[in-house]
Design a protein around this motif. Structure first.
Motif, PDB file in Angstrom:
ATOM      1  N   VAL A  74      29.665  24.190  38.606  1.00 22.72           N
ATOM      2  CA  VAL A  74      30.957  24.815  38.300  1.00 22.72           C
ATOM      3  C   VAL A  74      31.233  25.862  39.374  1.00 22.72           C
ATOM      4  CG1 VAL A  74      32.233  26.282  36.682  1.00 22.72           C
ATOM      5  CG2 VAL A  74      30.782  24.440  35.811  1.00 22.72           C
ATOM      6  N   THR A  75      32.441  25.804  39.938  1.00 23.95           N
ATOM      7  CA  THR A  75      32.891  26.807  40.895  1.00 23.95           C
ATOM      8  C   THR A  75      34.102  27.504  40.293  1.00 23.95           C
ATOM      9  OG1 THR A  75      32.112  25.462  42.741  1.00 23.95           O
ATOM     10  CG2 THR A  75      33.668  27.235  43.261  1.00 23.95           C
ATOM     11  N   ILE A  76      34.045  28.830  40.275  1.00 22.96           N
ATOM     12  CA  ILE A  76      35.124  29.640  39.714  1.00 22.96           C
ATOM     13  C   ILE A  76      35.738  30.457  40.846  1.00 22.96           C
ATOM     14  CG2 ILE A  76      35.718  31.450  38.067  1.00 22.96           C
ATOM     15  CD1 ILE A  76      33.261  30.554  36.410  1.00 22.96           C
ATOM     16  N   TYR A  77      37.020  30.243  41.068  1.00 26.12           N
ATOM     17  CA  TYR A  77      37.776  30.989  42.064  1.00 26.12           C
ATOM     18  C   TYR A  77      38.520  32.108  41.338  1.00 26.12           C
ATOM     19  CZ  TYR A  77      36.764  26.845  44.797  1.00 26.12           C
ATOM     20  OH  TYR A  77      36.113  25.812  45.432  1.00 26.12           O
ATOM     21  N   LEU A  78      38.428  33.331  41.867  1.00 22.61           N
ATOM     22  CA  LEU A  78      38.962  34.507  41.189  1.00 22.61           C
ATOM     23  C   LEU A  78      39.803  35.354  42.134  1.00 22.61           C
ATOM     24  CD1 LEU A  78      35.497  35.403  39.761  1.00 22.61           C
ATOM     25  CD2 LEU A  78      37.432  34.675  38.358  1.00 22.61           C
ATOM     26  N   THR A  79      40.934  35.830  41.629  1.00 25.45           N
ATOM     27  CA  THR A  79      41.741  36.746  42.444  1.00 25.45           C
ATOM     28  C   THR A  79      41.278  38.191  42.284  1.00 25.45           C
ATOM     29  OG1 THR A  79      43.423  36.975  40.712  1.00 25.45           O
ATOM     30  CG2 THR A  79      43.779  35.250  42.390  1.00 25.45           C
ATOM     31  N   ASP A  80      40.472  38.476  41.243  1.00 28.06           N
ATOM     32  CA  ASP A  80      39.962  39.837  41.034  1.00 28.06           C
ATOM     33  C   ASP A  80      38.539  39.736  40.469  1.00 28.06           C
ATOM     34  OD1 ASP A  80      39.361  42.451  40.241  1.00 28.06           O
ATOM     35  OD2 ASP A  80      41.399  42.852  39.535  1.00 28.06           O
ATOM     36  N   VAL A  81      37.575  39.717  41.355  1.00 30.51           N
ATOM     37  CA  VAL A  81      36.172  39.581  40.962  1.00 30.51           C
ATOM     38  C   VAL A  81      35.744  40.733  40.062  1.00 30.51           C
ATOM     39  CG1 VAL A  81      33.793  39.451  41.807  1.00 30.51           C
ATOM     40  CG2 VAL A  81      35.601  38.206  43.013  1.00 30.51           C
ATOM     41  N   ASP A  82      36.178  41.941  40.361  1.00 28.66           N
ATOM     42  CA  ASP A  82      35.790  43.102  39.558  1.00 28.66           C
ATOM     43  C   ASP A  82      36.273  42.969  38.114  1.00 28.66           C
ATOM     44  OD1 ASP A  82      34.470  44.302  41.697  1.00 28.66           O
ATOM     45  OD2 ASP A  82      36.254  45.412  42.330  1.00 28.66           O
ATOM     46  N   ASP A  83      37.496  42.481  37.928  1.00 23.90           N
ATOM     47  CA  ASP A  83      38.042  42.280  36.585  1.00 23.90           C
ATOM     48  C   ASP A  83      37.204  41.244  35.831  1.00 23.90           C
ATOM     49  OD1 ASP A  83      39.804  42.461  34.397  1.00 23.90           O
ATOM     50  OD2 ASP A  83      41.190  40.989  35.245  1.00 23.90           O
ATOM     51  N   TYR A  84      36.836  40.161  36.505  1.00 21.89           N
ATOM     52  CA  TYR A  84      36.001  39.127  35.885  1.00 21.89           C
ATOM     53  C   TYR A  84      34.657  39.733  35.471  1.00 21.89           C
ATOM     54  CZ  TYR A  84      33.565  34.657  35.275  1.00 21.89           C
ATOM     55  OH  TYR A  84      32.848  33.596  34.768  1.00 21.89           O
ATOM     56  N   MET A  85      34.052  40.477  36.358  1.00 20.79           N
ATOM     57  CA  MET A  85      32.749  41.076  36.055  1.00 20.79           C
ATOM     58  C   MET A  85      32.850  42.091  34.918  1.00 20.79           C
ATOM     59  SD  MET A  85      31.255  41.350  39.935  1.00 20.79           S
ATOM     60  CE  MET A  85      29.844  42.332  39.476  1.00 20.79           C
ATOM     61  N   ALA A  86      33.929  42.855  34.873  1.00 21.26           N
ATOM     62  CA  ALA A  86      34.125  43.842  33.803  1.00 21.26           C
ATOM     63  C   ALA A  86      34.262  43.164  32.443  1.00 21.26           C
ATOM     64  CB  ALA A  86      35.361  44.693  34.089  1.00 21.26           C
ATOM     65  N   ASN A  87      34.693  41.919  32.433  1.00 24.64           N
ATOM     66  CA  ASN A  87      34.868  41.154  31.193  1.00 24.64           C
ATOM     67  C   ASN A  87      33.792  40.083  31.027  1.00 24.64           C
ATOM     68  OD1 ASN A  87      37.567  42.000  29.872  1.00 24.64           O
ATOM     69  ND2 ASN A  87      37.981  41.959  32.065  1.00 24.64           N
ATOM     70  N   GLY A  88      32.712  40.222  31.775  1.00 29.44           N
ATOM     71  CA  GLY A  88      31.658  39.207  31.796  1.00 29.44           C
ATOM     72  C   GLY A  88      31.034  38.899  30.445  1.00 29.44           C
ATOM     73  N   ARG A  89      30.813  39.922  29.633  1.00 24.99           N
ATOM     74  CA  ARG A  89      30.208  39.679  28.304  1.00 24.99           C
ATOM     75  C   ARG A  89      31.103  38.802  27.442  1.00 24.99           C
ATOM     76  NH1 ARG A  89      25.810  43.035  26.287  1.00 24.99           N
ATOM     77  NH2 ARG A  89      25.422  44.501  27.963  1.00 24.99           N
ATOM     78  N   GLU A  90      32.399  39.126  27.425  1.00 22.68           N
ATOM     79  CA  GLU A  90      33.344  38.356  26.622  1.00 22.68           C
ATOM     80  C   GLU A  90      33.491  36.937  27.169  1.00 22.68           C
ATOM     81  OE1 GLU A  90      36.243  37.673  23.565  1.00 22.68           O
ATOM     82  OE2 GLU A  90      34.518  38.987  23.792  1.00 22.68           O
ATOM     83  N   ILE A  91      33.547  36.799  28.476  1.00 19.81           N
ATOM     84  CA  ILE A  91      33.646  35.474  29.089  1.00 19.81           C
ATOM     85  C   ILE A  91      32.382  34.673  28.791  1.00 19.81           C
ATOM     86  CG2 ILE A  91      33.709  34.274  31.314  1.00 19.81           C
ATOM     87  CD1 ILE A  91      35.686  36.562  32.200  1.00 19.81           C
TER      88      ILE A  91
END
Length: 132
Positions: A74-91
């Motif tokens: 799986v490859t995930i492309y992100l426009t805001d890596v920090d936002d993804y990481m900040a929501n990592g638990r929920e994701i």
């Protein structure tokens, strides 16, 4: 070996691409953003967009005869890596809800923008359908 195009009717009709290609027991899952059936990016933030994009990936995989445990990459492309990481638990919780606790090889890649300007995430994957 003939390849089979996989385009679930519940997803937006593709134009110039396929949602998936089944080649033997391998499924190549095209990049999915958080588009709903009406061709709109779902409202909300990265968590809501992850949920929709991953749901689109799994819809195509299931249409091909696979299951989430068949994902191998799986490859995930992100426009805001920090936002993804900040929501990592929920994701991560949503991933486990949708696909279980088995994780494939993965990569997360930061990009400046995606095809739809309001898209924050795009998920592309490869699966190998196991004999059941």
């Amino acid at each position: 070996m003939a390849h089979k195009t996989i385009n679930p009717e519940s997803l937006p009709k593709p134009s110039g691409f396929a949602h998936g290609i089944l080649a033997g027991n391998a499924v190549f899952l095209g990049g999915q953003t958080a588009l709903d059936k009406d061709m709109n990016i779902v409202p909300g933030g990265i968590v809501e967009q992850f949920t929709q994009a991953f749901s689109n990936v799994l819809t195509t995989l299931r249409e091909a005869g696979g299951q989430p445990e068949d994902l191998v990459n799986v490859t995930i492309y992100l426009t805001d890596v920090d936002d993804y990481m900040a929501n990592g638990r929920e994701i991560g919780r949503i991933w486990r809800e949708m696909a279980g606790s088995q994780y494939p090889a993965m990569a997360g890649i930061g990009v400046t923008r995606l095809w739809q300007k309001e898209a924050m995430i795009e998920i592309q994957a490869i699966a190998v359908i196991a004999d059941r």
